[in-house]
Design an enzyme around this catalytic site. Structure first.
Site, PDB file in Angstrom:
ATOM      1  N   SER A  64       0.800  -1.234   0.000  1.00 18.13           N
ATOM      2  CA  SER A  64       0.000   0.000   0.000  1.00 18.13           C
ATOM      3  C   SER A  64       0.829   1.279   0.000  1.00 18.13           C
ATOM      4  O   SER A  64       0.297   2.363  -0.253  1.00 18.13           O
ATOM      5  CB  SER A  64      -0.944   0.038   1.207  1.00 18.13           C
ATOM      6  OG  SER A  64      -1.968  -0.899   1.039  1.00 18.13           O
ATOM      7  N   LYS A  67       0.553   3.391  -2.953  1.00 19.08           N
ATOM      8  CA  LYS A  67      -0.587   4.291  -3.189  1.00 19.08           C
ATOM      9  C   LYS A  67      -0.173   5.761  -3.139  1.00 19.08           C
ATOM     10  O   LYS A  67      -0.800   6.616  -3.759  1.00 19.08           O
ATOM     11  CB  LYS A  67      -1.683   4.033  -2.143  1.00 19.08           C
ATOM     12  CG  LYS A  67      -2.325   2.658  -2.275  1.00 19.08           C
ATOM     13  CD  LYS A  67      -3.230   2.386  -1.067  1.00 19.08           C
ATOM     14  CE  LYS A  67      -3.824   0.989  -1.147  1.00 19.08           C
ATOM     15  NZ  LYS A  67      -4.533   0.628   0.108  1.00 19.08           N
ATOM     16  N   VAL A 258       1.111  -3.703   4.038  1.00 17.55           N
ATOM     17  CA  VAL A 258       1.021  -4.993   4.735  1.00 17.55           C
ATOM     18  C   VAL A 258       2.263  -5.853   4.552  1.00 17.55           C
ATOM     19  O   VAL A 258       2.398  -6.909   5.177  1.00 17.55           O
ATOM     20  CB  VAL A 258      -0.218  -5.825   4.321  1.00 17.55           C
ATOM     21  CG1 VAL A 258      -1.496  -5.153   4.780  1.00 17.55           C
ATOM     22  CG2 VAL A 258      -0.229  -6.101   2.833  1.00 17.55           C
TER      23      VAL A 258
END
Lengths: 304, 304, 304, 304
Positions: A64, A67, A258
């Protein structure tokens, strides 16, 4: 004068011995086999100095954290039109990303939750000529390192088990907030998440956010105003439903993944990255959170 | 003695003139072109007599009414094990089928909302040898009419626009509540919804529910106890978030579809079907609801 | 050198002419009669200089801005035990403060939403000897001004119309998260909200948050670590469901009130307050938000 | 011929031995001391015969069963205007009565959840001259028994611990869906819930619902159409979030109370009541539910 190296080593040695290292994420099978004892920290000051400790030079799946890179790219390409399709508010609720999306008619709460990142991916798939190649090159430029790559195995693993992302993408599509096919957007998204970077590479790439939009090679990738806003979004939304906790305990804009990575920064001062694959029950790296809390406490440096 | 034919004609003539006929569903492109003035009613008494009026003999897309047939088939095949995977409670909330599913860990509220019907479809895809053929034959047997068919155009149209169903199926999959692939389950589901039947055929098929599980040819398709339970589910869950309203105004177990059909029944007494393609804002046939309310008021027949 | 006075005047003159000034809050009858054209700004630098423009010296109802003062007082008295009873996460959802409270078993999301402020009020009612007097004295000390008072009319008006706060307090009580009676806690709460302060007094009181916990008279009211955390909570939670927007557009920790006031700050640098009674549809002062956005844009000063 | 007495005794003897009798409700202190072994059943046929077993003649707190009586009274007095202030749909969600109320702007889902019953109480407080006396007389008339009384101790106990009801009433008030004061409405509500009746008295009072609105003394208290609708509401909403389950397993309109009572009926045929104070985890009498399921299974009598 702050002795950064001593501080990093101190933090590293303290936390290395922690029995509770959290739990490695298992929902992406390919990531579940990682050694939980990996632990690295890398710090880049904006004056050019850098410090590091532990497994700072070993690549991991940034997940992530990617992002923030896609958001920066899309924002610099599309400008404020981006905000017609995604909001900038914290999501509050951990458990119901799809619920919120449904209640709010397909406008994701922010670009750092999965649904929002899918909209950003859709923007890039529409604008970039060769989306996957172009985006990888963007990340390589930010990090000043052409060896950075997608991990096709991880991308495939996520595709095969990513039913919830398929659900989110289809829900966005039903609200007419995806212009490309679900397949195409998810292919891009699973690839962006699969990028492998070390703490060092990631801290190099995050230099941009501490430096008003210019990377280490002094190339401008976004305006100071855009970078200020991306930093604000990281602070309010970068840690899922633990964003408030991170602002409270650490006090830096940042983003977790994660894969166990966290990247954070203090504008004008530094970018710092940590990697420890064990996650707490909110999905953020357990030791990474603690390392950054100790870092801002020991140095007295935070935005607050 | 009740003069059923006169009552049906009276209702038909009253409602035919209504200016507000609701709105034809547009989210399935193939269904949006239907003539909103179509209107038919068919009544089968359990003593064998039947009465009808209007376009009772013209086939339309039964859509969600098919969920009662798949539920009956799956329940008779699997017994009470079915209830491990789907609950029997009204969903209450119209707007957030996915939200509830997410909050309740992938166990749909009941078999008559889309998510629940997808679980039922998954059961049939697993058990039936040739799922689509076998299920169509089941419906043909219930209706005692081998001319009943899938409408491939409608099935295709729904597949191409059914992003929300893709979202629901993927969400179920993420909670391990689909055993087959999303593609396979949705292919079955889109076909079951595409079945075309007339009011007459549908009322023949619903004879079963008024007759303790035996169809017009006296073949037993489910136990009386199972039929009693399917009827209970229809009453509490058969009309989306207007189930309470239908129980309140009409007082019969029944099921509606966005094609404009409604099928309802009084145990031991009759099965009745209506078709008028205009829907109210809850997605139920506007004139159909009114016709059934007038029918139970005029005859004094209801379960309450 | 930044010419702060010129900047404030420039902003004031620009916005003074805006046709859309938002809407004065009407839900507290006593507040609804305020003149919508009132507009003031006051800026205190930590070096002692101050600048102001417009109605900066006229007292208004600080309403929710008082929550920052009660939070600071309770946090300094109780320390981290406070966080057993209230969380530090943004609430995300505007419309359902009670819903979240119900779902999360009576632990409010943060101390700046009403439910959280009620828990803080309960803490102060338990600890302070003469809660209302003691708290008013605390605010007077912060602002270095003993003329600050409760507005009994406003407090009474809010008591008579504050059914939603009664609902929240009773819900907290049902979850055993109020130790004092609903009546006692609400009496304190309605009084804290009724405090009248001018932009100037408020900016003086907010000096504390820009100055690591010491007020203008150099008295320490909270530790630097506590102030850092209160600032973090203001940033992530200070503007209801527009907190992300404020961080994004303005980039300062701050707090708004339905009386039309906003107080914000940059650590080490300044405290700034605005007052314009017209609210946007999220309940924050429309011109105040714009004034602060222009201020951080023109000065280039923000935490990001 | 069905031997009702034998069936009741059979059920009684089966269930009397059950080890798991559920748990007595503790949230109303005054009710928590009840003997969990109490168990009674009473059956009234519409032909006048009656059958009973166990503690059928001992009075208990009817609690929420009273909501059916207030609904009937308000509906007969106000007619369909009642439905402007309360809906007739199942609530679906157990855990968030206040959430739904908040989301749906103060219109309770149905008159049998607490919020809905408070609106009904408000209607009666407005219309009846001496609300508490008049309503008690209504219940006495229905049951043909003037010894029925409020239990002031229980009413007081509920007032002292009923914070959630205070929350609901204040929330309704904030949405302008209470015309009387919160205090007045709750005083009536806590009294209606405190009424003590035996299974026999309750079955006598429920005769009305099996008999189209006429009580045992042939006095008409509501129109057949109104009674049909009240029965429909009982079926879809009478058992909290277990309404579907009760329809599914039992198949009768009915209402439960946390005092351990259940009253149910089959139109034209019978009214039946059970009492066993142990509740299941949804708040319905555990043995009562089982007794009624066995009764409809053994007799083959249900609305489905």
């Amino acid at each position: 004068m702050i002795d950064y190296q001593a501080i990093l080593e101190d933090i590293y040695n303290n936390l290395k011995l922690e029995e509770n290292k959290g739990k490695v994420a298992t929902y992406i099978p390919e990531l579940s086999t990682i050694n939980i004892n990996k632990f690295g920290i890398h710090l880049n000051l904006t004056d050019g100095k850098s410090y590091s400790v532990g497994n700072f030079d070993e690549a991991f799946s940034i997940q992530s954290i990617s992002k923030v890179f896609t958001l920066t790219r899309a924002f610099s390409l599309l400008g404020n039109d981006l905000w017609k399709r995604v909001d900038v508010e914290p999501s509050g609720n951990p458990f119901n990303h799809l619920s919120l999306l449904e209640q709010e008619n397909g406008i994701p709460r922010n670009p750092l939750i999965n649904a929002g990142a899918l909209v950003i991916a859709d923007v890039l798939v529409s604008i970039l000529e060769n989306p996957k190649d172009d985006f990888l090159n963007f990340v390589r430029t930010l990090a000043n390192d052409d060896s950075i790559c997608y991990d096709e195995k991880v991308a495939r693993s996520e595709r095969e088990s990513g039913f919830r992302n398929f659900a989110a993408a289809n829900l966005l599509k039903s609200f007419n907030n995806l212009n490309n096919s679900v397949e195409k957007v998810l292919d891009f998204y699973f690839h962006q998440c699969s990028i492998k970077m070390s703490c060092k590479q990631l801290a190099n790439a995050f230099y941009l956010f501490a430096n008003h939009g210019s990377c280490q090679r002094n190339k401008i990738h976004a305006t100071p105003s855009q970078i200020k806003r991306v930093n604000a979004i990281m602070l309010t939304c970068g840690f899922y439903d633990e964003a408030g906790e991170f602002a409270f305990e650490v006090g830096l804009p940042g983003k977790s993944g994660v894969g166990g990575g966290i990247a954070a920064l203090l504008p004008n001062e530094f970018a710092i990255t940590t990697w420890s694959p064990g996650l707490n029950n909110k999905g953020n790296s357990l030791l990474g959170m603690q390392a950054l809390e100790q870092f801002t406490t020991k140095t007295g440096l935070s935005i607050f």
